[in-house]
Design a protein around this motif. Structure first.
Motif, short mmCIF file in Angstrom:
data_model
loop_
_atom_site.label_atom_id
_atom_site.label_comp_id
_atom_site.label_asym_id
_atom_site.label_seq_id
_atom_site.Cartn_x
_atom_site.Cartn_y
_atom_site.Cartn_z
N GLU A 1 133.65 73.80 -1.72
CA GLU A 1 134.28 75.11 -2.09
C GLU A 1 134.02 75.37 -3.46
OE1 GLU A 1 138.32 73.66 0.19
OE2 GLU A 1 138.39 74.49 -1.80
N LEU A 2 133.93 74.39 -4.43
CA LEU A 2 133.92 74.64 -6.05
C LEU A 2 132.51 75.32 -6.14
CD1 LEU A 2 135.58 71.57 -7.32
CD2 LEU A 2 135.98 74.12 -7.76
N GLN B 1 129.19 63.79 -7.27
CA GLN B 1 129.38 63.86 -8.64
C GLN B 1 130.79 64.85 -8.84
OE1 GLN B 1 126.73 63.88 -11.83
NE2 GLN B 1 125.02 63.71 -10.58
N ILE B 2 131.02 66.01 -8.07
CA ILE B 2 131.92 66.69 -8.21
C ILE B 2 132.96 66.10 -7.62
CG2 ILE B 2 132.67 69.03 -7.89
CD1 ILE B 2 130.00 70.04 -8.19
N ALA B 3 132.76 65.59 -6.38
CA ALA B 3 133.87 64.92 -5.50
C ALA B 3 134.40 64.07 -6.45
CB ALA B 3 133.39 64.60 -4.16
N GLU B 4 133.80 63.22 -7.06
CA GLU B 4 134.01 62.00 -7.75
C GLU B 4 135.00 62.56 -8.85
OE1 GLU B 4 133.48 58.94 -7.34
OE2 GLU B 4 134.47 58.15 -9.12
N ARG C 1 136.72 62.56 2.17
CA ARG C 1 136.46 63.91 2.86
C ARG C 1 137.00 64.87 2.26
NH1 ARG C 1 137.41 63.75 8.56
NH2 ARG C 1 137.50 65.92 8.24
N ARG C 2 137.98 64.96 1.94
CA ARG C 2 138.84 66.32 1.10
C ARG C 2 137.93 66.57 0.15
NH1 ARG C 2 139.40 70.48 0.70
NH2 ARG C 2 140.89 71.36 -0.81
N ALA C 3 137.69 65.34 -0.83
CA ALA C 3 137.21 65.55 -2.12
C ALA C 3 135.75 66.41 -2.08
CB ALA C 3 136.89 64.22 -2.86
N VAL C 4 135.00 65.83 -0.83
CA VAL C 4 133.55 66.45 -0.50
C VAL C 4 133.97 67.90 -0.14
CG1 VAL C 4 131.54 66.39 0.69
CG2 VAL C 4 132.56 64.18 -0.07
N GLU C 5 134.82 68.21 0.46
CA GLU C 5 135.07 69.56 1.01
C GLU C 5 135.62 70.36 -0.14
OE1 GLU C 5 137.20 68.44 5.25
OE2 GLU C 5 138.37 69.84 3.89
#
Ligand SMILES: Nc1ncnc2c1ncn2[C@@H]1O[C@H](COP(=O)(O)OP(=O)(O)O)[C@@H](O)[C@H]1O
Ligand code: SF4
Ligand code: SF4
Ligand SMILES: [Mg+2]
Lengths: 303, 751
Positions: free
Chosen positions: B144-145, B122-125, B136-140
């Protein structure tokens, strides 16, 4: 220690005297009659009862009378609803049937919903062996073939023992509702007002009747309403096969069953009984709906 | 809807202009105006606190800013974000702003997250909606968040579903989502209201950190004056959909100019102030938005009102640099130099004399005055101001209430040891089976809800039982109220062991032991009139002629006799709780058990109920077992306090001692986490932050239960540390009847 000045005291006292706290029954009745639907339903049901029980006095014909000069005659001044094959007056016989059907319908509904409410709430409130016993009985009755048993027992309902029929019919109508009631009781039991009553020292059976069952009123009223129709209709279908209310008693169901054979060319033999049935079911539904609203504490229109 | 205002602002919004500028905001729902001409602005990096009671329009205003109100709501005015008009902007444009430039944190994060998606996804989204990055970058970035907001094992926890998170963790995840795109404004609507204080402290810390990272402006909506005092730079007090007062936190708290603000501050029980200072509740309840008075909306409750107040609504005017107040008499209030509690109470409403432990030797108002009472009169117990709970002292008390044995000994002035013990609990245990499976339910463990607690409560005394949610407070209460044989340990009520009571004796004990629950609406049968509700215990114990008694009880708690014919739904929260109290008092009990009786109420109403309880205790000689999670409330009402942690008592003692010098590390952390509604004090305090969440009571840590979160344990080494892990600490005396269950207990001031 200071006390209140006399006049102030009297004032408080007088003001307090004026407040009338309406009882629960009065409030419900008040709200019931404030809706048009409630008044209409009640008027309809009351006139059905009046007609069924007082109507026969207005007609010269009794159920047992046979007019040998009029077989299968349409409605006329002499026979307001026409006559049957046997020369029996349809008005007289329909009202007699309505008497039984109204009584059977209402009694069965009150009885079965009452049993469902009590059995279900006791099972859900006490749980443990009370619950197991009650639910075992309910399950047993659920798997028994009700129709077959009623059919087999039908000879017992003759010679005016229609009350036995009422009891038997009610016996086969309460189980499903009692299971719903049991489930709802289990959740209501956790509400704080039930706990509060328990910790006040109110006995369990009073808690059930004062707090649990009234808070299931919506469900129970809807159930009772449906049961009135269910009872009348079950009796009708039993009558169709000749297993319902037995002679000398007659019921709307029996009349409809008989009338259906001649309905095509002598509609009066069928439609007066069928119309009576429809109006009965309709008025019961109106009353049920308004009663449910009247029990609902969120409903407006209170003093 | 924008017009000239818009242009004016666009030129003005330069580098230093406000990030968010709200003007003349109006929100109405079907003709009912919930927000009436509200205006505020925030600069980058600034925190604006918006406070007010429920229904003041705080949420409606912020949802309007976000453009998240339902369709049937009518919104007008102007909302400028970086000088761009948001009101009336097309949905597509708004969506581009939402989440990227302006984001929101809700009170209940569970309903704000989609239950079927993993938290990390959900955060990656949220990242991918506004930034061109691959999955991939969004999940990373999501991991981090999560790390940033202090979620342990972030890469693993990212794969969890929202319901697998605790409340505090969810709120952290929500904050992570809110800052995912580096927004310029974060609106937080009651972000910590549903959380326990130690978790609240953690989340506020995270919010501070998030602000540092993003440099965003924060609009913090809350009803907690303490949170605002510590966190906000400026504050806006809302009342009836409008600004009542606004300015820097220091000005508003220290030099309040509007009677409502003064009243609000005067009605909060404070952690840093001793008990005998009576709260000054605000009379009455906030007006309904559909029925506002013609003049100042606060006029019906305002003790400073003059006839002019009811003529027209006073606008908010400047009363000092950056300080605005919507009151006709704001300047006067400033000049007279009147401070907080002093002015608020109307003279006749402030009749409660604080019952200092010494001053009532004369026995004028205390329960000592039994002799003068007429027995059996039907007169009302006392004349009580409606909703304020400050009874005119000395009205005749229901005679039977005090006429029991030991009425004289019940006076709180006699030393504790000489007073009778009304409730004694020792080594009480209550375990719940932990069941699993829907079809085949089997026992998979034991929830050790209450695991050996003990305390005693004496005549005329109030014992506060505090602790975070889930620590076993309510279970302990219910176990006592059952009056049965406990799983282990002993409960003695009025000196009688509950395990050996016969049904008849149990009924007799119930007469004198009554309960008040947290949610007054849930504890009153909605289908019964107030008369029937209050009469119920009387009926259960075979009383006749209840009309007069019910009237007397209603008068005692400050309700009208006419209220008897109404239903619980027709009352406000505070009035309902009064009905519940009247019912509890019906049988003239000696011991009242109160389970969070005020935590569902707004502060101004809460103050009235607290005063009422205090007043009743004094006049009727009651003993209270008072359960609460709010430590300030307990400090205000209790004589002694027991702090619970995970089914055990961590610390117990006189309120003054425990609050002034707590000895258990948990009590210290708990007390340091409670915000104080005083900006100077609050900012000077050092907070002891606890790590993590409450462990599951099904599987408490070995040795000392608190060790997984204990700051002291973390600093220990070697054998000292091993002792905590192996040996369960018993309560050790710390002087007087103060005791703490810690091997290394040391007193420490934290308030
Ligand atoms: N969706 C809605 N529909 C109708 N009325 C609403 C809606 N949301 C809020 N209100 C009303 O608006 C007023 C302000 O509510 P709210 O903003 O939630 O207050 P607060 O956040 O200060 O508690 C209340 O009277 C509330 O009943
Ligand atoms: S304007 Fe009048 S009524 Fe309103 S807050 Fe000021 S003094 Fe009170
Ligand atoms: S016993 Fe040890 S772990 Fe427990 S509170 Fe004391 S120092 Fe902390
Ligand atoms: Mg809100």
């Amino acid at each position: 220690m200071m006390t209140l000045p006399e006049e102030e005291f009297a004032e408080v006292q007088a003001e307090a005297e004026h407040v009338r706290v309406p009882s629960r029954a009065r409030t419900v009745a008040g709200r019931f009659f404030r809706t048009r639907q409630g008044r209409l339903g009640f008027a309809l049901l009351a006139s059905l009862f009046l007609l069924a029980f007082l109507g026969p006095l207005a007609s010269p014909w009794a159920v047992t009378d046979m007019d040998f000069s009029a077989f299968m005659q349409p409605p006329s001044a002499g026979h307001w609803f026409g006559t049957l094959q046997t020369g029996t007056d349809v008005y007289a016989v329909t009202l007699r049937g309505a008497q039984k059907s109204l009584l059977v319908g209402l009694l069965v509904a009150v009885l079965s919903t009452g049993v469902a409410a009590v059995a279900g709430s006791f099972a859900g409130y006490f749980l443990g062996w009370t619950d197991r016993t009650i639910m075992w009985v309910a399950d047993l009755l659920l798997v028994l073939p009700a129709f077959l048993i009623l059919a087999i027992m039908s000879p017992l309902f003759t010679s005016g023992r229609w009350l036995l029929f009422v009891v038997m019919l009610a016996l086969f109508l309460w189980m499903v509702t009692s299971k719903i009631v049991r489930g709802m009781t289990r959740s209501i039991k956790e509400r704080e007002y039930i706990k509060a009553a328990r910790f006040m020292g109110v006995p369990s059976w009073i808690i059930i009747f004062r707090h649990v069952i009234p808070n299931l009123a919506s469900l129970l009223i809807v159930d009772a309403t449906l049961n009135v129709s269910a009872a009348i209709l079950t009796e009708t279908s039993l009558s169709y096969f000749g297993f319902g209310i037995q002679p000398p008693d007659v019921s709307l169901g029996g009349l409809i069953a008989d009338g259906s054979k001649t309905a095509l060319y002598a509609p009066w033999t069928f439609w007066f009984a069928a119309g009576g049935l429809i109006i009965t079911v309709l008025s019961v539904n109106l009353v049920g709906d308004s009663l449910r609203d009247a029990f609902d504490p969120g409903a407006g229109g209170r003093a | 809807m924008s017009g000239p205002v818009l242009e004016a602002c666009e030129t003005e919004a330069g580098a230093t202009g406000p990030v968010l500028d709200v003007r003349d905001l109006e929100v109405s729902f079907g003709g009912v105006r919930a927000v009436r001409g509200l205006g505020y602005h925030v600069q980058a990096g600034e925190v604006l606190g918006i406070v007010g009671e429920s229904g003041a329009g705080k949420s409606a205003a912020s949802l309007a800013v976000m453009g998240l109100l339902p369709r049937h709501a009518k919104v007008s005015g102007s909302v400028l974000l970086h000088g761009r008009q948001l009101l009336g902007a097309p949905e597509k444009e708004l969506a581009a702003f939402r989440g990227r430039t302006i984001s929101m944190v809700f009170q209940d994060p569970l309903s704000a997250m989609t239950p079927v998606y993993r938290v990390g996804d959900q955060i990656a989204e949220a990242v991918r909606v506004h930034q061109r990055v691959d999955r991939r970058r969004a999940v990373e970035r999501a991991v981090e968040l999560l790390d940033l907001v202090g979620i342990p094992n972030p890469s693993q926890r990212a794969r969890a579903f929202p319901h697998e998170f605790s409340g505090g963790m969810r709120q952290r995840a929500m904050i992570a989502m809110a800052i995912a795109n580096d927004p310029d404004v974060i609106i937080c609507d009651e972000p910590t209201t549903a959380l326990d204080v130690t978790i609240q402290a953690q989340v506020l810390e995270v919010l501070k950190k998030a602000q540092r990272e993003t440099g965003a402006a924060i609009v913090l909506i809350t009803h907690d004056l303490g949170v605002v005092a510590g966190f906000a730079d400026r504050v806006l007090v809302m009342y009836a959909g409008r600004e009542a007062e606004s300015g820097s936190v220091r000005d508003v708290y220290r030099h309040s100019r509007m009677p409502y603000t003064i009243g609000l501050l005067g009605s909060v029980p404070r952690l840093d102030m001793g008990r005998r200072l009576p709260l000054t509740p605000i009379e009455g309840a906030p007006p309904r938005p559909s029925r506002l008075p013609p003049g100042c909306p606060f006029e019906p409750r305002c003790p400073m009102a003059v006839p002019a107040c009811s003529l027209s609504e006073p606008p908010a005017v400047e009363v000092g640099p950056g300080h605005r107040a919507a009151c006709l008499r704001a300047r006067e209030i400033g000049q007279a130099g009147v401070t907080m509690p002093g002015i608020l109470a109307k003279p006749e409403a402030r009749a409660v004399p604080p019952a200092g432990p010494v001053e009532s030797g004369a026995g004028t108002a205390g329960p000592g005055a039994v002799a003068e009472r007429e027995t059996g009169t039907d007169g009302p117990g006392a004349v009580v101001e409606r909703e304020t709970g400050t009874a005119v002292p000395g009205g005749p008390v229901p005679a039977e209430a005090v006429a029991g044995p030991g009425a004289a000994a019940r006076s709180p002035e006699s030393p504790r040891e000489s007073r009778a013990v009304v409730l004694e609990v020792s080594d009480l245990v209550k375990h719940h089976p932990l069941m699993k499976g829907a079809v085949f339910r089997r026992r998979v463990g034991t929830v050790r809800a209450v695991d050996g607690i003990g305390f005693d409560l004496r005549e005329g005394e109030t014992l506060g039982l505090v602790g975070e949610s889930g620590c076993g407070k309510t279970t302990a209460l219910m176990e006592i109220l059952e009056l049965g044989r406990p799983e282990r340990g002993r409960v003695a009520v009025f000196g009688r062991d509950t395990a050996t009571l016969s049904p008849r004796e149990r009924l007799a004990v119930r007469r004198h032991l009554q309960v008040v629950f947290q949610d007054p609406l849930a504890s009153l049968d909605p289908r019964m009139t107030v008369h029937d509700i209050v009469a119920e215990p009387l009926l259960a114990h075979g009383h006749r002629d209840m009309g007069a008694r019910v009237r007397r009880l209603l008068a005692l708690v400050g309700l009208d006799a006419a209220d008897a014919a109404r239903y619980p739904q027709d009352f406000s929260g505070g009035q309902r709780q009064r009905v519940a109290i009247a019912r509890a008092l019906a049988l003239e009990p000696r011991l009242l058990v109160l389970d969070e009786p005020v935590s569902a109420l707004d502060v101004s109403i809460q103050a009235g109920v607290l005063n009422l309880l205090e007043d009743l205790r004094r006049r009727l000689g009651l003993s209270y077992l008072f359960v609460a999670h709010d430590l300030a409330v307990v400090r205000h009402i209790a004589d002694r306090v027991a702090v619970m942690y995970l089914g055990r008592i961590a610390e117990i003692g006189q309120v003054e001692q425990v609050y002034a010098s707590p000895a258990h590390p948990y009590t210290q952390a708990l007390l340091s986490a409670v915000p104080i509604p005083d900006p100077d004090k609050e900012r000077a305090r050092r907070r002891i932050l606890l790590e993590g969440d409450l462990p599951s009571p099904a599987n408490p840590p070995s040795g000392c239960r608190f060790r997984t979160r204990c700051p002291k344990f973390a600093a220990l080494t070697g054998a000292l540390r091993a002792r905590c892990a192996e040996e369960e600490p018993e309560i050790r005396p710390m002087g007087g009847d103060h005791g703490a269950a810690c091997h290394y207990a040391e007193k420490l001031g934290v308030v």
